[in-house]
Design a protein around this motif. Structure first.
Motif, PDB file in Angstrom:
ATOM      1  N   ILE A  58      40.296  33.214  39.784  1.00 31.55           N
ATOM      2  CA  ILE A  58      40.092  34.208  38.727  1.00 31.55           C
ATOM      3  C   ILE A  58      38.593  34.443  38.561  1.00 31.55           C
ATOM      4  O   ILE A  58      37.770  33.682  39.074  1.00 31.55           O
ATOM      5  N   HIS A  59      38.277  35.516  37.843  1.00 26.23           N
ATOM      6  CA  HIS A  59      36.879  35.788  37.518  1.00 26.23           C
ATOM      7  C   HIS A  59      36.771  36.049  36.020  1.00 26.23           C
ATOM      8  O   HIS A  59      37.714  36.531  35.406  1.00 26.23           O
ATOM      9  N   LYS A  60      35.596  35.755  35.500  1.00 33.93           N
ATOM     10  CA  LYS A  60      35.328  36.113  34.114  1.00 33.93           C
ATOM     11  C   LYS A  60      34.594  37.446  34.064  1.00 33.93           C
ATOM     12  O   LYS A  60      33.606  37.639  34.778  1.00 33.93           O
ATOM     13  N   ALA A  69      42.586  38.029  37.475  1.00 32.69           N
ATOM     14  CA  ALA A  69      42.896  37.365  38.738  1.00 32.69           C
ATOM     15  C   ALA A  69      42.073  37.994  39.846  1.00 32.69           C
ATOM     16  O   ALA A  69      41.801  39.200  39.823  1.00 32.69           O
ATOM     17  N   CYS A  70      41.689  37.181  40.805  1.00 26.64           N
ATOM     18  CA  CYS A  70      40.971  37.715  41.960  1.00 26.64           C
ATOM     19  C   CYS A  70      41.948  38.459  42.843  1.00 26.64           C
ATOM     20  O   CYS A  70      42.997  37.939  43.191  1.00 26.64           O
ATOM     21  N   ARG A  71      41.595  39.694  43.180  1.00 23.00           N
ATOM     22  CA  ARG A  71      42.476  40.508  44.022  1.00 23.00           C
ATOM     23  C   ARG A  71      41.934  40.647  45.424  1.00 23.00           C
ATOM     24  O   ARG A  71      42.604  41.205  46.281  1.00 23.00           O
ATOM     25  N   SER A  72      40.716  40.206  45.637  1.00 21.98           N
ATOM     26  CA  SER A  72      40.144  40.412  46.967  1.00 21.98           C
ATOM     27  C   SER A  72      39.954  39.070  47.656  1.00 21.98           C
ATOM     28  O   SER A  72      39.132  38.259  47.267  1.00 21.98           O
ATOM     29  N   SER A  73      40.761  38.860  48.679  1.00 21.76           N
ATOM     30  CA  SER A  73      40.791  37.557  49.346  1.00 21.76           C
ATOM     31  C   SER A  73      39.432  37.192  49.923  1.00 21.76           C
ATOM     32  O   SER A  73      39.142  36.025  50.151  1.00 21.76           O
ATOM     33  N   ASP A  74      38.593  38.198  50.120  1.00 22.89           N
ATOM     34  CA  ASP A  74      37.316  37.903  50.780  1.00 22.89           C
ATOM     35  C   ASP A  74      36.155  37.676  49.814  1.00 22.89           C
ATOM     36  O   ASP A  74      35.017  37.566  50.234  1.00 22.89           O
ATOM     37  N   CYS A  75      36.444  37.580  48.536  1.00 24.56           N
ATOM     38  CA  CYS A  75      35.331  37.325  47.628  1.00 24.56           C
ATOM     39  C   CYS A  75      35.120  35.820  47.551  1.00 24.56           C
ATOM     40  O   CYS A  75      35.730  35.104  46.802  1.00 24.56           O
ATOM     41  N   GLU A  76      34.243  35.356  48.380  1.00 24.32           N
ATOM     42  CA  GLU A  76      34.103  33.931  48.638  1.00 24.32           C
ATOM     43  C   GLU A  76      33.727  33.117  47.390  1.00 24.32           C
ATOM     44  O   GLU A  76      32.573  32.998  47.033  1.00 24.32           O
ATOM     45  N   ASP A  93      38.809  46.738  37.393  1.00 22.46           N
ATOM     46  CA  ASP A  93      39.218  46.765  38.784  1.00 22.46           C
ATOM     47  C   ASP A  93      38.164  46.030  39.617  1.00 22.46           C
ATOM     48  O   ASP A  93      36.969  46.330  39.510  1.00 22.46           O
ATOM     49  N   GLU A  94      38.604  45.062  40.409  1.00 22.40           N
ATOM     50  CA  GLU A  94      37.638  44.345  41.236  1.00 22.40           C
ATOM     51  C   GLU A  94      37.257  45.210  42.436  1.00 22.40           C
ATOM     52  O   GLU A  94      38.120  45.763  43.116  1.00 22.40           O
ATOM     53  N   ILE A  95      35.985  45.321  42.671  1.00 18.32           N
ATOM     54  CA  ILE A  95      35.487  46.134  43.768  1.00 18.32           C
ATOM     55  C   ILE A  95      35.274  45.235  44.974  1.00 18.32           C
ATOM     56  O   ILE A  95      34.502  44.280  44.909  1.00 18.32           O
TER      57      ILE A  95
HETATM   58 ZN   LIG Z   1      37.549  38.122  43.584  1.00 18.23          ZN
END
Ligand SMILES: [Zn+2]
Ligand SMILES: [Zn+2]
Ligand SMILES: [Zn+2]
Ligand SMILES: [Zn+2]
Lengths: 130, 130
Positions: A58-60, A69-76, A93-95
DNA sequence: ATAATAAATGTTATATTATAACACTGTGTT
DNA sequence: AACACAGTGTTATAATATAACATTTATTAT
């Protein structure tokens, strides 16, 4: 290969709620939603949130004190996060834009500072609210 | 030419404190610092902070719930802010990089969203703490 | 299997950050 | 004077987050 993380009971409960939500959730709203599952205190929520953030699940959203929730599998593991936020409907929206991420990850400040992590929040009106 | 803003008494007091500070200040720490000047309540601080932010005189560091004076005359009323933040000593430095600012200001999200504003926070260790 | 270690949990209390609501003051306009 | 408007002062309360401590569960080493 990174081993799939096994979540603890409380971590899983909190993650489930956040993943099911349509928008960002606040800690206390999560708390009220899980009291039926035997979680009674803010501490329990904040501890789960902390771990989930560490894991990159997740992200704040700092400007809203809310969690998505994190939607981008590649956001390390939350080293490079970017969000678009609607100022009217609160949508977040997560970019995940590789070019943007690379550009910012390689950005170095003049004063000899090497960055380990960034968080970027864009604000505007979403398609629906425009 | 934009008319120089005239600040009210409380706004000026709060701005002075923030400008004199070496690092970001929290609202309640500002409050404790101005009680000798007759400001007694959080409301008075938060109202001044809100106006100062609107005017672009100060910025909020979202990840720290703290406030810094604007050091870059060209950051047009907080529409495009970027900061570097030391995770060890809490130092915050406003980044004014025309290229970065232009790049982000012209960034448009796929999903039809036109951004009005962004805030970017970089984290790392400053020269001194490295 | 047992002991040692680390991670997670439950709980109570408290700290920190921020806003609501309402009465009042000063200033400029019509 | 009557009005609008921004700012102020004040009390109370809401919302967000952490401290501290006792206990339990999971993991690792012997
Ligand atoms: Zn993410
Ligand atoms: Zn919207
Ligand atoms: Zn600025
Ligand atoms: Zn430092």
């Amino acid at each position: 290969m990174a081993q799939a993380q096994i979540l603890s009971r409380n971590q899983q409960i909190v993650l489930d709620i956040i993943e099911k939500a349509k928008g960002p959730l606040k800690a206390y709203s999560i708390l009220f939603n899980v009291q039926k599952k035997g979680i009674n205190a803010p501490q329990q929520i904040y501890r789960a949130l902390d771990k989930l953030i560490e894991m990159g699940k997740i992200h704040k959203i700092e400007s809203k004190n809310a969690f998505v929730a994190c939607r981008s599998s590649d956001c390390e593991i939350s080293k490079a996060t970017a969000f678009s936020i609607c100022e009217s409907c609160e949508m977040v929206d997560e970019i995940s834009d590789t070019k943007l991420s690379k550009y910012l990850s390689s950005f170095n400040h003049k004063k000899g500072m090497k960055f380990k992590r960034f968080n970027l929040e864009f604000f505007g009106l979403c398609k629906k609210c425009k």
